[in-house]
Scaffold this motif. Structure first.
Motif, PDB file in Angstrom:
ATOM      1  N   ARG A 113       0.830  -1.216   0.000  1.00 30.71           N
ATOM      2  CA  ARG A 113       0.000   0.000   0.000  1.00 30.71           C
ATOM      3  C   ARG A 113       0.861   1.263   0.000  1.00 30.71           C
ATOM      4  NH1 ARG A 113      -2.552   3.055   4.360  1.00 30.71           N
ATOM      5  NH2 ARG A 113      -4.173   4.353   3.429  1.00 30.71           N
ATOM      6  N   ILE A 114       1.972   1.238   0.717  1.00 34.72           N
ATOM      7  CA  ILE A 114       2.817   2.424   0.825  1.00 34.72           C
ATOM      8  C   ILE A 114       3.766   2.556  -0.360  1.00 34.72           C
ATOM      9  CG2 ILE A 114       4.647   3.507   2.200  1.00 34.72           C
ATOM     10  CD1 ILE A 114       3.325   2.279   4.680  1.00 34.72           C
ATOM     11  N   THR A 115       4.349   1.462  -0.800  1.00 29.05           N
ATOM     12  CA  THR A 115       5.435   1.545  -1.782  1.00 29.05           C
ATOM     13  C   THR A 115       4.997   1.356  -3.221  1.00 29.05           C
ATOM     14  OG1 THR A 115       5.961  -0.815  -1.546  1.00 29.05           O
ATOM     15  CG2 THR A 115       7.104   0.726  -0.069  1.00 29.05           C
ATOM     16  N   CYS A 116       3.804   0.821  -3.460  1.00 30.99           N
ATOM     17  CA  CYS A 116       3.389   0.488  -4.825  1.00 30.99           C
ATOM     18  C   CYS A 116       2.051   1.140  -5.184  1.00 30.99           C
ATOM     19  CB  CYS A 116       3.294  -1.030  -5.001  1.00 30.99           C
ATOM     20  SG  CYS A 116       4.810  -1.920  -4.604  1.00 30.99           S
ATOM     21  N   PRO A 117       1.936   2.462  -5.114  1.00 34.47           N
ATOM     22  CA  PRO A 117       0.650   3.111  -5.374  1.00 34.47           C
ATOM     23  C   PRO A 117       0.131   2.900  -6.797  1.00 34.47           C
ATOM     24  CG  PRO A 117       2.418   4.744  -5.246  1.00 34.47           C
ATOM     25  CD  PRO A 117       2.992   3.442  -4.763  1.00 34.47           C
ATOM     26  N   SER A 118       1.025   2.690  -7.764  1.00 36.26           N
ATOM     27  CA  SER A 118       0.555   2.510  -9.139  1.00 36.26           C
ATOM     28  C   SER A 118      -0.206   1.203  -9.313  1.00 36.26           C
ATOM     29  CB  SER A 118       1.738   2.544 -10.118  1.00 36.26           C
ATOM     30  OG  SER A 118       2.491   1.339 -10.048  1.00 36.26           O
TER      31      SER A 118
END
Length: 232
Positions: A113-118
């Protein structure tokens, strides 16, 4: 003697920058696994670079406390999974493969959720099993990850809800929505954010929650019970 497992394996398409951040998260776990002093951890944190610092701003003497919030137990900050990353494709996208047989469902979901918003919204399934046929050792669940938060679903919860519906079938088990009729005769549904709107955005109330809403300010309003969801 029996061994229990929490397993998961799934792919996620991310940007090259997000893939690099996943690698930095793994490096952060390695740094924290050294059991060093806060001063040593702070130096390790600094070495991870500005992109990592932007997502996990420094907090605490070790500077890692925002990152440690991914984990229930700060003494054991492990993702409990492997992350394999392909080479970027022609569009700069990277296929990430998350897998493990003692999978850290919660920390991995929080990390994504934090590192992969795309990649959002996304989700994955997981299973729990045992190498002996022991009652209660088998199950699993699913995780739905959005920018707004994480929804957790377990087979035990699904089963218990279905049994409750079978044992005591009644309207409202799956919640209520407040239907409001406009002066033109159209029906809208109340929600906490936009007042009234389509059913897809209605606020669902469960149990006694509906008693806390005052529908009297609407000229024509009534509670409607949601039907049981269909399962394929």
């Amino acid at each position: 003697m029996a061994n229990s497992y929490t397993k998961a394996a799934f792919h996620l398409l991310v940007t090259a920058e997000e893939a690099a951040m996943l690698r930095l998260a793994e490096r952060a776990v390695d740094i924290l696994d050294t059991n060093g002093a806060d001063e040593d951890f702070a130096l390790g944190y600094d070495s991870l670079g500005t992109a990592f610092h932007a997502l996990f701003p420094p907090r605490g003497a070790s500077k890692f406390e925002n990152f440690l919030d991914l984990f229930d137990d700060w003494s054991f900050p492990y993702l409990d999974c492997r992350i394999d990353l392909d080479e970027p494709d022609a569009h700069g996208k990277v296929m990430a493969f998350f897998h493990g047989d003692q999978f850290g469902v919660e920390p991995v979901a929080k990390l994504i959720r934090i590192t992969c918003p795309s990649a959002l919204p996304c989700g994955f399934t997981w299973s729990s099993d045992c190498d002996r046929l022991r009652a209660g050792e088998f199950g699993g669940g699913a995780v739905v990850i959005t920018a707004d938060g994480i929804d957790w679903h377990s087979t035990t919860g699904i089963l218990n809800h279905a049994l409750l519906r079978a044992e005591n079938p009644h309207d409202g088990l799956d919640g209520y929505v407040l239907a409001v009729r406009s002066p033109e005769g159209e029906i809208a549904f109340w929600n906490k954010h936009d007042n009234v709107g389509p059913l897809s955005g209605a606020t669902i109330f469960r149990g006694d929650e509906a008693a806390g809403v005052n529908p009297l300010r609407f000229e024509d309003a009534d509670w409607m019970a949601l039907p049981a969801p269909l399962h394929g």
